[in-house]
Design a protein around this motif. Sequence first.
Motif, mmCIF file in Angstrom:
data_model
loop_
_atom_site.group_PDB
_atom_site.id
_atom_site.type_symbol
_atom_site.label_atom_id
_atom_site.label_comp_id
_atom_site.label_asym_id
_atom_site.label_seq_id
_atom_site.Cartn_x
_atom_site.Cartn_y
_atom_site.Cartn_z
ATOM 1 N N MET A 59 -15.894 68.454 -9.280
ATOM 2 C CA MET A 59 -15.428 68.362 -10.669
ATOM 3 C C MET A 59 -16.379 69.100 -11.614
ATOM 4 O O MET A 59 -15.942 69.769 -12.547
ATOM 5 N N ALA A 60 -17.677 68.994 -11.364
ATOM 6 C CA ALA A 60 -18.658 69.699 -12.201
ATOM 7 C C ALA A 60 -18.524 71.208 -12.024
ATOM 8 O O ALA A 60 -18.562 71.963 -13.002
ATOM 9 N N ALA A 61 -18.376 71.654 -10.800
ATOM 10 C CA ALA A 61 -18.268 73.088 -10.532
ATOM 11 C C ALA A 61 -16.979 73.685 -11.087
ATOM 12 O O ALA A 61 -16.946 74.851 -11.483
ATOM 13 N N SER A 62 -15.923 72.888 -11.123
ATOM 14 C CA SER A 62 -14.650 73.391 -11.635
ATOM 15 C C SER A 62 -14.518 73.237 -13.143
ATOM 16 O O SER A 62 -13.524 73.660 -13.719
ATOM 17 N N GLY A 63 -15.512 72.628 -13.788
ATOM 18 C CA GLY A 63 -15.509 72.519 -15.245
ATOM 19 C C GLY A 63 -14.646 71.401 -15.789
ATOM 20 O O GLY A 63 -14.196 71.470 -16.932
ATOM 21 N N LYS A 64 -14.426 70.364 -15.004
ATOM 22 C CA LYS A 64 -13.601 69.241 -15.445
ATOM 23 C C LYS A 64 -14.472 68.017 -15.725
ATOM 24 O O LYS A 64 -15.426 67.752 -15.014
ATOM 25 N N MET A 65 -14.089 67.278 -16.753
ATOM 26 C CA MET A 65 -14.783 66.032 -17.075
ATOM 27 C C MET A 65 -13.933 64.864 -16.586
ATOM 28 O O MET A 65 -13.363 64.126 -17.357
ATOM 29 N N GLN A 66 -13.888 64.707 -15.274
ATOM 30 C CA GLN A 66 -13.104 63.646 -14.669
ATOM 31 C C GLN A 66 -14.057 62.650 -14.014
ATOM 32 O O GLN A 66 -14.961 63.031 -13.275
ATOM 33 N N GLU A 67 -13.844 61.364 -14.293
ATOM 34 C CA GLU A 67 -14.729 60.326 -13.786
ATOM 35 C C GLU A 67 -14.596 60.178 -12.277
ATOM 36 O O GLU A 67 -13.544 60.417 -11.702
ATOM 37 N N VAL A 68 -15.679 59.735 -11.664
ATOM 38 C CA VAL A 68 -15.691 59.444 -10.248
ATOM 39 C C VAL A 68 -14.776 58.241 -10.010
ATOM 40 O O VAL A 68 -14.812 57.284 -10.782
ATOM 41 N N PRO A 69 -13.948 58.268 -8.972
ATOM 42 C CA PRO A 69 -13.028 57.147 -8.733
ATOM 43 C C PRO A 69 -13.767 55.817 -8.544
ATOM 44 O O PRO A 69 -14.900 55.786 -8.068
ATOM 45 N N LEU A 70 -13.132 54.771 -8.924
ATOM 46 C CA LEU A 70 -13.561 53.384 -8.769
ATOM 47 C C LEU A 70 -14.628 52.944 -9.776
ATOM 48 O O LEU A 70 -14.480 51.912 -10.410
ATOM 49 N N ILE A 71 -15.706 53.685 -9.929
ATOM 50 C CA ILE A 71 -16.828 53.197 -10.731
ATOM 51 C C ILE A 71 -17.265 54.155 -11.839
ATOM 52 O O ILE A 71 -18.222 53.869 -12.548
ATOM 53 N N GLY A 72 -16.582 55.247 -12.018
ATOM 54 C CA GLY A 72 -16.973 56.240 -13.015
ATOM 55 C C GLY A 72 -16.929 55.735 -14.441
ATOM 56 O O GLY A 72 -17.812 56.031 -15.248
ATOM 57 N N ALA A 73 -15.919 54.953 -14.789
ATOM 58 C CA ALA A 73 -15.810 54.421 -16.150
ATOM 59 C C ALA A 73 -16.956 53.462 -16.453
ATOM 60 O O ALA A 73 -17.487 53.433 -17.569
ATOM 61 N N PHE A 74 -17.366 52.699 -15.448
ATOM 62 C CA PHE A 74 -18.496 51.784 -15.620
ATOM 63 C C PHE A 74 -19.781 52.554 -15.910
ATOM 64 O O PHE A 74 -20.575 52.156 -16.767
ATOM 65 N N TYR A 75 -19.994 53.665 -15.208
ATOM 66 C CA TYR A 75 -21.192 54.483 -15.446
ATOM 67 C C TYR A 75 -21.193 55.065 -16.858
ATOM 68 O O TYR A 75 -22.237 55.140 -17.496
ATOM 69 N N GLN A 76 -20.035 55.473 -17.336
ATOM 70 C CA GLN A 76 -19.957 56.037 -18.687
ATOM 71 C C GLN A 76 -20.330 54.987 -19.736
ATOM 72 O O GLN A 76 -20.973 55.297 -20.724
ATOM 73 N N LYS A 77 -19.940 53.744 -19.526
ATOM 74 C CA LYS A 77 -20.293 52.668 -20.459
ATOM 75 C C LYS A 77 -21.756 52.282 -20.317
ATOM 76 O O LYS A 77 -22.443 52.065 -21.312
ATOM 77 N N LEU A 78 -22.220 52.162 -19.077
ATOM 78 C CA LEU A 78 -23.586 51.717 -18.813
ATOM 79 C C LEU A 78 -24.621 52.698 -19.360
ATOM 80 O O LEU A 78 -25.610 52.292 -19.975
ATOM 81 N N PHE A 79 -24.392 53.978 -19.149
ATOM 82 C CA PHE A 79 -25.336 55.007 -19.586
ATOM 83 C C PHE A 79 -24.832 55.760 -20.823
ATOM 84 O O PHE A 79 -25.102 56.953 -20.978
ATOM 85 N N SER A 80 -24.122 55.074 -21.687
ATOM 86 C CA SER A 80 -23.497 55.742 -22.850
ATOM 87 C C SER A 80 -24.518 56.344 -23.823
ATOM 88 O O SER A 80 -24.198 57.278 -24.542
ATOM 89 N N ASN A 81 -25.752 55.857 -23.809
ATOM 90 C CA ASN A 81 -26.744 56.406 -24.735
ATOM 91 C C ASN A 81 -27.466 57.645 -24.195
ATOM 92 O O ASN A 81 -28.205 58.290 -24.924
#
Length: 110
Positions: free
Chosen positions: A85-107
């Motif tokens: 996803m990074a190499a293709s230039g997409k901002m797509q979360e990792v399945p299952l736990i990606g949304a949690f990481y975005q909230k946890l490390f939001s700062n």
Amino acid sequence: MDTDTIEQGKTMAIISYLTIIGSIIALVLNNDKKNEFAAFHIRQGLGLCVTYLLLGYFVGQFDSWMISTAFWVGFGILFFYGVIMAASGKMQEVPLIGAFYQKLFSNLGK
């Protein structure tokens, strides 16, 4: 997000998935530039690395090659998905736990 921002952040985004050290290096490099694309993938990569290390300790206690192999394959797929996803230039979360990481490390990266 414009293509210049994505192109400038691709290298840091890919580096962020290469172990915990890669995540820290990408985080330090992104402190000056504040690239939104790189920050998104740094949060994903750092979350995957921390989860891998924490769960890996407990999975290692089972002393079962089947459990260990399933753990490695599962996280290998998640890391590979993030790099693609990074190499293709997409901002797509990792399945299952990606949304949690975005909230946890939001700062991070802001």
